[in-house]
Motif scaffolding. Structure first.
Motif, PDB file in Angstrom:
ATOM      1  N   THR A   1      48.754   3.865-110.102  1.00  0.00           N
ATOM      2  CA  THR A   1      48.832   3.439-108.711  1.00  0.00           C
ATOM      3  C   THR A   1      49.187   4.626-107.827  1.00  0.00           C
ATOM      4  N   THR A   2      48.751   4.553-106.591  1.00  0.00           N
ATOM      5  CA  THR A   2      49.044   5.601-105.620  1.00  0.00           C
ATOM      6  C   THR A   2      50.162   5.213-104.657  1.00  0.00           C
ATOM      7  N   ASP A   3      50.671   3.994-104.771  1.00  0.00           N
ATOM      8  CA  ASP A   3      51.709   3.548-103.842  1.00  0.00           C
ATOM      9  C   ASP A   3      52.271   2.230-104.345  1.00  0.00           C
ATOM     10  N   ALA A   4      53.472   1.912-103.921  1.00  0.00           N
ATOM     11  CA  ALA A   4      54.065   0.612-104.198  1.00  0.00           C
ATOM     12  C   ALA A   4      53.678  -0.374-103.107  1.00  0.00           C
ATOM     13  N   PRO A   5      53.703  -1.681-103.403  1.00  0.00           N
ATOM     14  CA  PRO A   5      53.522  -2.672-102.337  1.00  0.00           C
ATOM     15  C   PRO A   5      54.589  -2.510-101.258  1.00  0.00           C
ATOM     16  N   ALA A   6      54.299  -2.962-100.079  1.00  0.00           N
ATOM     17  CA  ALA A   6      55.224  -2.822 -98.955  1.00  0.00           C
ATOM     18  C   ALA A   6      56.579  -3.447 -99.285  1.00  0.00           C
ATOM     19  N   SER A   7      57.635  -2.728 -98.944  1.00  0.00           N
ATOM     20  CA  SER A   7      59.017  -3.199 -99.103  1.00  0.00           C
ATOM     21  C   SER A   7      59.358  -3.556-100.543  1.00  0.00           C
ATOM     22  N   PHE A   8      58.724  -2.884-101.503  1.00  0.00           N
ATOM     23  CA  PHE A   8      58.945  -3.194-102.913  1.00  0.00           C
ATOM     24  C   PHE A   8      60.163  -2.446-103.426  1.00  0.00           C
ATOM     25  N   VAL A   9      61.041  -3.146-104.122  1.00  0.00           N
ATOM     26  CA  VAL A   9      62.188  -2.534-104.794  1.00  0.00           C
ATOM     27  C   VAL A   9      62.158  -2.993-106.247  1.00  0.00           C
ATOM     28  N   ALA A  10      61.926  -2.049-107.162  1.00  0.00           N
ATOM     29  CA  ALA A  10      61.775  -2.395-108.573  1.00  0.00           C
ATOM     30  C   ALA A  10      63.111  -2.744-109.205  1.00  0.00           C
ATOM     31  N   LEU A  11      63.053  -3.559-110.250  1.00  0.00           N
ATOM     32  CA  LEU A  11      64.203  -3.866-111.084  1.00  0.00           C
ATOM     33  C   LEU A  11      64.307  -2.859-112.219  1.00  0.00           C
ATOM     34  N   ASN A  12      65.490  -2.759-112.807  1.00  0.00           N
ATOM     35  CA  ASN A  12      65.679  -1.918-113.985  1.00  0.00           C
ATOM     36  C   ASN A  12      65.228  -2.696-115.220  1.00  0.00           C
ATOM     37  N   ARG A  13      63.921  -2.933-115.285  1.00  0.00           N
ATOM     38  CA  ARG A  13      63.350  -3.654-116.419  1.00  0.00           C
ATOM     39  C   ARG A  13      61.916  -3.194-116.596  1.00  0.00           C
ATOM     40  N   LEU A  14      61.587  -2.724-117.789  1.00  0.00           N
ATOM     41  CA  LEU A  14      60.228  -2.290-118.073  1.00  0.00           C
ATOM     42  C   LEU A  14      59.438  -3.356-118.822  1.00  0.00           C
ATOM     43  N   VAL A  15      60.134  -4.209-119.577  1.00  0.00           N
ATOM     44  CA  VAL A  15      59.470  -5.231-120.396  1.00  0.00           C
ATOM     45  C   VAL A  15      60.187  -6.554-120.247  1.00  0.00           C
ATOM     46  N   ARG A  16      59.415  -7.630-120.129  1.00  0.00           N
ATOM     47  CA  ARG A  16      59.937  -8.980-120.317  1.00  0.00           C
ATOM     48  C   ARG A  16      58.968  -9.745-121.196  1.00  0.00           C
ATOM     49  N   LEU A  17      59.459 -10.195-122.341  1.00  0.00           N
ATOM     50  CA  LEU A  17      58.682 -10.996-123.269  1.00  0.00           C
ATOM     51  C   LEU A  17      59.366 -12.346-123.420  1.00  0.00           C
ATOM     52  N   GLY A  18      58.704 -13.393-122.952  1.00  0.00           N
ATOM     53  CA  GLY A  18      59.284 -14.724-123.022  1.00  0.00           C
ATOM     54  C   GLY A  18      59.315 -15.389-121.664  1.00  0.00           C
ATOM     55  N   ALA A  19      59.445 -16.692-121.686  1.00  0.00           N
ATOM     56  CA  ALA A  19      59.409 -17.483-120.465  1.00  0.00           C
ATOM     57  C   ALA A  19      60.587 -17.161-119.560  1.00  0.00           C
ATOM     58  N   ALA A  20      60.312 -17.162-118.256  1.00  0.00           N
ATOM     59  CA  ALA A  20      61.355 -16.927-117.264  1.00  0.00           C
ATOM     60  C   ALA A  20      61.415 -18.049-116.239  1.00  0.00           C
ATOM     61  N   SER A  21      60.554 -19.044-116.370  1.00  0.00           N
ATOM     62  CA  SER A  21      60.580 -20.201-115.478  1.00  0.00           C
ATOM     63  C   SER A  21      59.945 -21.384-116.200  1.00  0.00           C
ATOM     64  N   ILE A  22      60.176 -22.574-115.679  1.00  0.00           N
ATOM     65  CA  ILE A  22      59.713 -23.792-116.348  1.00  0.00           C
ATOM     66  C   ILE A  22      58.196 -23.832-116.465  1.00  0.00           C
ATOM     67  N   GLY A  23      57.499 -23.211-115.526  1.00  0.00           N
ATOM     68  CA  GLY A  23      56.041 -23.246-115.569  1.00  0.00           C
ATOM     69  C   GLY A  23      55.436 -22.399-116.660  1.00  0.00           C
ATOM     70  N   GLN A  24      56.246 -21.537-117.309  1.00  0.00           N
ATOM     71  CA  GLN A  24      55.719 -20.648-118.341  1.00  0.00           C
ATOM     72  C   GLN A  24      56.032 -21.096-119.762  1.00  0.00           C
ATOM     73  N   VAL A  25      56.897 -22.084-119.917  1.00  0.00           N
ATOM     74  CA  VAL A  25      57.294 -22.467-121.269  1.00  0.00           C
ATOM     75  C   VAL A  25      56.084 -22.986-122.038  1.00  0.00           C
ATOM     76  N   ASN A  26      56.078 -22.669-123.327  1.00  0.00           N
ATOM     77  CA  ASN A  26      55.030 -23.109-124.259  1.00  0.00           C
ATOM     78  C   ASN A  26      53.644 -22.606-123.873  1.00  0.00           C
ATOM     79  N   GLY A  27      53.614 -21.493-123.132  1.00  0.00           N
ATOM     80  CA  GLY A  27      52.316 -21.017-122.690  1.00  0.00           C
ATOM     81  C   GLY A  27      52.034 -19.543-122.919  1.00  0.00           C
ATOM     82  N   LEU A  28      53.063 -18.764-123.294  1.00  0.00           N
ATOM     83  CA  LEU A  28      52.893 -17.309-123.345  1.00  0.00           C
ATOM     84  C   LEU A  28      52.473 -16.835-124.731  1.00  0.00           C
ATOM     85  N   SER A  29      51.713 -15.747-124.734  1.00  0.00           N
ATOM     86  CA  SER A  29      51.257 -15.164-125.988  1.00  0.00           C
ATOM     87  C   SER A  29      52.413 -14.511-126.739  1.00  0.00           C
ATOM     88  N   SER A  30      52.250 -14.395-128.048  1.00  0.00           N
ATOM     89  CA  SER A  30      53.154 -13.603-128.880  1.00  0.00           C
ATOM     90  C   SER A  30      52.618 -12.174-128.922  1.00  0.00           C
TER      91      SER A  30
END
Length: 296
Positions: free
Chosen positions: A214-243
């Motif tokens: 990428t050549t730029d971040a989205p407007a007003s973007f502030v990244a979190l200190n996280r490079l990877v998340r594996l697993g559901a983080a909200s109710i809409g994702q449960v039982n749906g994500l790949s291994s």
């Protein structure tokens, strides 16, 4: 009597220590994170029960880039003992394998996260949103999940939930429910560099290479200190994500290194072929647990 030859001003040293990746050679700044758990240079011996470090093999160059301490990425494992929602393991060759149930998940969620490193590293990235960045990922999908509302952007620079809305993504990658790959920035964005990609394998056990920039971040973007998340983080994702097995992740500030996206992606891709697809490679001939056998 033996002869001794003295040459003033010379220094004879041993064989130079090889680098963990050719991406770390012939450059004095730019590489920020190289997570390579199966590498013989700093192999991850086991997954932490709760939290523990994983080596950043680009730490020395990252320090030169940010002018500070990049710290060590941390694996945070929220999977409960004996859980039927998720399981995690190291594969036979040292990849990080996080398995998702497709029927037993519910709140509270049990994701596995990997941080970027120190607050100094995160501050540098957020202070330089207009720099060019490269993200390279080697990973395997061991069971395809049906989640289709948004692709599973499991790795990259995010401000919130990487699986969720597009506004949460800066530079990310992950599989879709049809075993293709999805990226941020999207193809419609003028901020996008790449991607370079490939898929290998069959029968649902696909191995992926992804290089995106990428050549730029989205407007007003502030990244979190996280490079990877594996697993559901909200109710809409449960039982749906790949291994997924994470084999390698690489983040570079292209502005700091002076290298082009195309050159870095090509070098990253060549190492993927050598280490995953070629006999003698670090991850060649890997094996892992079948998510469909160990989880519902």
């Amino acid at each position: 009597m033996p002869s001794v030859l003295r040459i003033p001003g010379t220094l004879i040293q041993g064989v130079p220590t090889p680098k963990a990746s050719t991406l770390l050679q012939d450059v004095s700044a730019g590489p920020l994170v190289l997570i390579y758990p199966g590498s013989p240079f700093a192999p991850l011996e086991s997954l932490p029960a709760v939290s523990g470090p994983v080596a950043n093999l680009a730490a020395e160059l990252a320090a030169a880039t940010i002018g500070g301490d990049p710290g060590s990425p941390t694996i945070t494992n929220a999977i409960a003992p004996g859980s039927v929602k998720m399981k995690a393991e190291l594969t036979a060759k040292g990849g990080i394998h996080v398995m998702n149930s497709l029927s037993a998940q519910a709140s509270p969620y049990e994701p596995v996260d990997i941080s970027l490193g120190s607050a100094e590293l995160l501050a540098f990235i957020n202070a330089n949103p207009t720099h060019d960045y490269y993200l390279g990922a080697w990973y395997r999908v061991t069971r395809i999940g049906p989640y289709a509302s948004n692709p599973h952007h499991f790795a990259g620079l995010q401000k919130g939930n990487p699986v969720g809305t597009a506004g949460d993504r800066w530079l990310t990658v992950g599989p879709t429910s049809t075993s293709s790959q999805a990226y941020a920035p999207t193809s419609a964005s003028g901020l996008r560099l790449g991607p370079v990609e490939r898929r290998d394998g069959s029968g649902g056990a696909y191995t992926f290479f992804a290089g995106i920039g990428t050549t730029d971040a989205p407007a007003s973007f502030v990244a979190l200190n996280r490079l990877v998340r594996l697993g559901a983080a909200s109710i809409g994702q449960v039982n749906g994500l790949s291994s997924i097995v994470v084999y390698r992740l690489y983040l570079e500030d292209l502005t700091a290194s002076g290298r082009s996206f195309a050159d870095v992606a090509a070098e990253d891709h060549d190492e993927y072929v050598a280490e995953i697809l070629t006999p003698g490679g670090v991850y060649y001939g890997d094996s892992w647990s079948n998510p469909a056998t160990v989880l519902p």
